[in-house]
Structure formats: C-alpha cells, structure tokens
Design a protein around this motif. Structure first.
Motif, PDB file in Angstrom:
ATOM      1  N   LYS A   6       0.993  -1.090   0.171  1.00 20.22           N
ATOM      2  CA  LYS A   6      -0.032   0.000   0.023  1.00 20.22           C
ATOM      3  C   LYS A   6       0.836   1.244   0.143  1.00 20.22           C
ATOM      4  N   ILE A   7       0.639   2.071  -1.043  1.00 21.10           N
ATOM      5  CA  ILE A   7       1.452   3.295  -1.026  1.00 21.10           C
ATOM      6  C   ILE A   7       0.595   4.756  -1.172  1.00 21.10           C
ATOM      7  N   LEU A   8       0.857   5.440  -0.484  1.00 23.56           N
ATOM      8  CA  LEU A   8       0.187   6.774  -0.539  1.00 23.56           C
ATOM      9  C   LEU A   8       1.052   7.866  -1.029  1.00 23.56           C
ATOM     10  N   ILE A   9       0.374   8.472  -1.913  1.00 22.81           N
ATOM     11  CA  ILE A   9       1.193   9.304  -2.940  1.00 22.81           C
ATOM     12  C   ILE A   9       0.653  10.834  -2.496  1.00 22.81           C
ATOM     13  N   SER A  19      -0.580  10.643 -12.179  1.00 22.67           N
ATOM     14  CA  SER A  19       0.716  10.093 -13.048  1.00 22.67           C
ATOM     15  C   SER A  19       1.217   8.821 -12.092  1.00 22.67           C
ATOM     16  N   CYS A  20       1.462   9.101 -11.074  1.00 23.34           N
ATOM     17  CA  CYS A  20       2.186   8.378  -9.912  1.00 23.34           C
ATOM     18  C   CYS A  20       1.287   7.051  -9.992  1.00 23.34           C
ATOM     19  N   LYS A  21       0.015   7.334  -9.499  1.00 24.16           N
ATOM     20  CA  LYS A  21      -0.996   6.355  -9.151  1.00 24.16           C
ATOM     21  C   LYS A  21      -1.367   5.182 -10.762  1.00 24.16           C
ATOM     22  N   ARG A  22      -1.399   6.071 -11.723  1.00 21.97           N
ATOM     23  CA  ARG A  22      -1.452   5.237 -12.865  1.00 21.97           C
ATOM     24  C   ARG A  22      -0.356   4.416 -13.311  1.00 21.97           C
ATOM     25  N   ILE A  23       0.808   4.893 -13.004  1.00 21.44           N
ATOM     26  CA  ILE A  23       2.111   4.146 -13.258  1.00 21.44           C
ATOM     27  C   ILE A  23       2.007   2.875 -12.152  1.00 21.44           C
ATOM     28  N   LEU A  24       2.125   3.227 -11.018  1.00 21.17           N
ATOM     29  CA  LEU A  24       2.316   2.250  -9.844  1.00 21.17           C
ATOM     30  C   LEU A  24       1.279   1.078  -9.805  1.00 21.17           C
ATOM     31  N   GLU A  25      -0.074   1.492 -10.007  1.00 20.32           N
ATOM     32  CA  GLU A  25      -1.131   0.560 -10.262  1.00 20.32           C
ATOM     33  C   GLU A  25      -0.984  -0.587 -11.392  1.00 20.32           C
ATOM     34  N   THR A  26      -0.438  -0.011 -12.275  1.00 20.95           N
ATOM     35  CA  THR A  26      -0.020  -1.254 -13.407  1.00 20.95           C
ATOM     36  C   THR A  26       1.138  -2.146 -13.174  1.00 20.95           C
ATOM     37  N   GLU A  27       1.885  -1.508 -11.981  1.00 23.23           N
ATOM     38  CA  GLU A  27       2.927  -2.705 -11.289  1.00 23.23           C
ATOM     39  C   GLU A  27       2.291  -3.512 -10.268  1.00 23.23           C
ATOM     40  N   GLY A  28       0.991  -3.184  -9.884  1.00 23.00           N
ATOM     41  CA  GLY A  28       0.398  -4.236  -9.049  1.00 23.00           C
ATOM     42  C   GLY A  28       0.138  -3.707  -7.492  1.00 23.00           C
ATOM     43  N   TYR A  29       0.602  -2.318  -7.280  1.00 25.89           N
ATOM     44  CA  TYR A  29       0.557  -1.753  -5.974  1.00 25.89           C
ATOM     45  C   TYR A  29      -0.791  -0.977  -5.792  1.00 25.89           C
ATOM     46  N   GLU A  30      -1.342  -1.017  -4.354  1.00 23.87           N
ATOM     47  CA  GLU A  30      -2.384  -0.382  -3.985  1.00 23.87           C
ATOM     48  C   GLU A  30      -2.080   0.910  -3.649  1.00 23.87           C
ATOM     49  N   ILE A  31      -2.871   2.069  -4.399  1.00 21.34           N
ATOM     50  CA  ILE A  31      -2.299   3.321  -4.353  1.00 21.34           C
ATOM     51  C   ILE A  31      -3.637   4.299  -3.756  1.00 21.34           C
ATOM     52  N   ASP A  32      -3.264   5.295  -3.032  1.00 22.92           N
ATOM     53  CA  ASP A  32      -4.191   6.211  -2.691  1.00 22.92           C
ATOM     54  C   ASP A  32      -3.453   7.446  -2.875  1.00 22.92           C
ATOM     55  N   GLY A  33      -4.108   8.531  -2.773  1.00 22.30           N
ATOM     56  CA  GLY A  33      -3.452   9.901  -3.281  1.00 22.30           C
ATOM     57  C   GLY A  33      -3.968  10.690  -2.085  1.00 22.30           C
ATOM     58  N   ALA A  34      -3.188  12.009  -1.738  1.00 17.26           N
ATOM     59  CA  ALA A  34      -3.485  13.016  -0.890  1.00 17.26           C
ATOM     60  C   ALA A  34      -2.857  14.141  -1.568  1.00 17.26           C
ATOM     61  N   PRO A 106      11.135  16.462 -13.369  1.00 11.99           N
ATOM     62  CA  PRO A 106      10.272  15.618 -13.598  1.00 11.99           C
ATOM     63  C   PRO A 106      10.843  14.228 -13.709  1.00 11.99           C
ATOM     64  N   PHE A 107      10.339  13.151 -13.372  1.00 11.17           N
ATOM     65  CA  PHE A 107      11.019  11.901 -13.663  1.00 11.17           C
ATOM     66  C   PHE A 107      10.298  10.893 -14.530  1.00 11.17           C
ATOM     67  N   THR A 108      10.964   9.584 -14.981  1.00  9.87           N
ATOM     68  CA  THR A 108      10.438   9.000 -16.023  1.00  9.87           C
ATOM     69  C   THR A 108       9.641   7.905 -15.339  1.00  9.87           C
ATOM     70  N   THR A 109       8.746   7.293 -15.856  1.00  4.33           N
ATOM     71  CA  THR A 109       8.044   5.881 -15.376  1.00  4.33           C
ATOM     72  C   THR A 109       9.083   4.985 -15.109  1.00  4.33           C
ATOM     73  N   SER A 110      10.151   4.548 -15.696  1.00  2.00           N
ATOM     74  CA  SER A 110      11.191   3.569 -15.329  1.00  2.00           C
ATOM     75  C   SER A 110      11.909   4.136 -13.916  1.00  2.00           C
ATOM     76  N   VAL A 111      12.257   5.297 -13.832  1.00  2.11           N
ATOM     77  CA  VAL A 111      12.906   5.874 -12.778  1.00  2.11           C
ATOM     78  C   VAL A 111      11.743   5.787 -11.581  1.00  2.11           C
ATOM     79  N   LEU A 112      10.599   6.035 -11.770  1.00  6.74           N
ATOM     80  CA  LEU A 112       9.441   5.753 -10.614  1.00  6.74           C
ATOM     81  C   LEU A 112       9.615   4.546 -10.128  1.00  6.74           C
ATOM     82  N   THR A 113       9.532   3.561 -11.196  1.00  3.13           N
ATOM     83  CA  THR A 113       9.192   2.051 -10.941  1.00  3.13           C
ATOM     84  C   THR A 113      10.274   1.206 -10.107  1.00  3.13           C
ATOM     85  N   ASP A 114      11.648   1.904 -10.743  1.00  2.00           N
ATOM     86  CA  ASP A 114      12.703   1.357 -10.191  1.00  2.00           C
ATOM     87  C   ASP A 114      12.884   1.873  -8.786  1.00  2.00           C
TER      88      ASP A 114
END
Length: 133
Positions: A6-9, A19-34, A106-114
């Motif tokens: 579970k990750i909170l952005i 953007s973070c939510k979209r990227i990380l949900e595709t990796e299977g993480y449970e995402i909430d935002g604030a 700004p960061f890329t999708t690959s940097v965030l997921t890594d």
C-alpha cells in the motif's frame, strides 16, 4: 511483485498524484493519493501504508513536517521524496530524518518504478523475519 503493498502519494499537484497512481497501479501496488500533508496525516490516521511518496514543497503542512509526523506516528512506513526543488539543505534534512531516497521532478516511468521497487525491497529487508511473506 507488489504483494499487497500500500502506497500513499502526497503532492499538491494533482497531475503528479494521478501520474504516479497510474504508473504504480500497473505494477500491482495499491495506491491512494493526498493533495497535501494535512490530508496525508488524516488519511494515515485511518489506514496503514507500507510506503509514502511525498513532495517537499506543499502549502500548510510541507513534506519535512509530514516526514517528522510519519517517523513519530508510523515509524515502520518507508518514505520517498519527489521534488522539483531539491535544495541541498532540504534533501540533507530529509535524509537525516530517514527517508529511503529522493527523486527529482520530472521523472520517467522507469525511474519511478525502479525507485519504488528498491524501496519496497528495502522495507521488506527491514521487517522482522516473521512479517515477511
């Protein structure tokens, strides 16, 4: 890989949260935002997170204040910083408070997921043996 992580952005820019939510949900993480530190604290009082990804510069409750609250109230939660203003002093303070890592915007999708993947692995290693699944 995500194993119910579970990750909170936390960011006052809704496009970053989405953007973070979209990227990380595709990796299977449970995402909430604030939308800021105050909302993050209210959210974290109701739900536990494995990882918080927060901006530093936010109105009302900034990232450093949020990090201090997390370290006091939710010390088992891992913390990553995303920031468009990585000043040496602020990053140094955040590192001294115990964040795992920071990512400049700004960061890329690959940097965030890594970075998130490494943070999750770091968190798993820091858990007592019986809590690791």
């Amino acid at each position: 890989m995500a194993d119910n992580i579970k990750i909170l952005i936390v960011d006052d820019e809704s496009v970053v949260v989405r953007s973070c939510k979209r990227i990380l949900e595709t990796e299977g993480y449970e995402i909430d935002g604030a939308s800021g530190g105050r909302e993050a604290i209210i959210t974290m009082e109701k739900k536990a997170y494995d990882l918080v990804i927060t901006d530093l510069k936010m109105p009302e409750v900034d990232g450093i204040t949020l990090i201090k609250w997390i370290k006091k109230s939710r010390p088992d939660t891992g913390i990553l910083i995303i920031t468009g203003y990585p000043s040496q002093d602020t990053i140094k303070e955040a590192l001294e408070l115990g964040i795992i890592e920071y990512v400049p915007k700004p960061f890329t999708t690959s940097v965030l997921t890594d970075v998130v993947g490494r943070a999750v692995e770091w968190k798993k290693k820091s858990l007592p043996e019986e809590e690791v699944k």
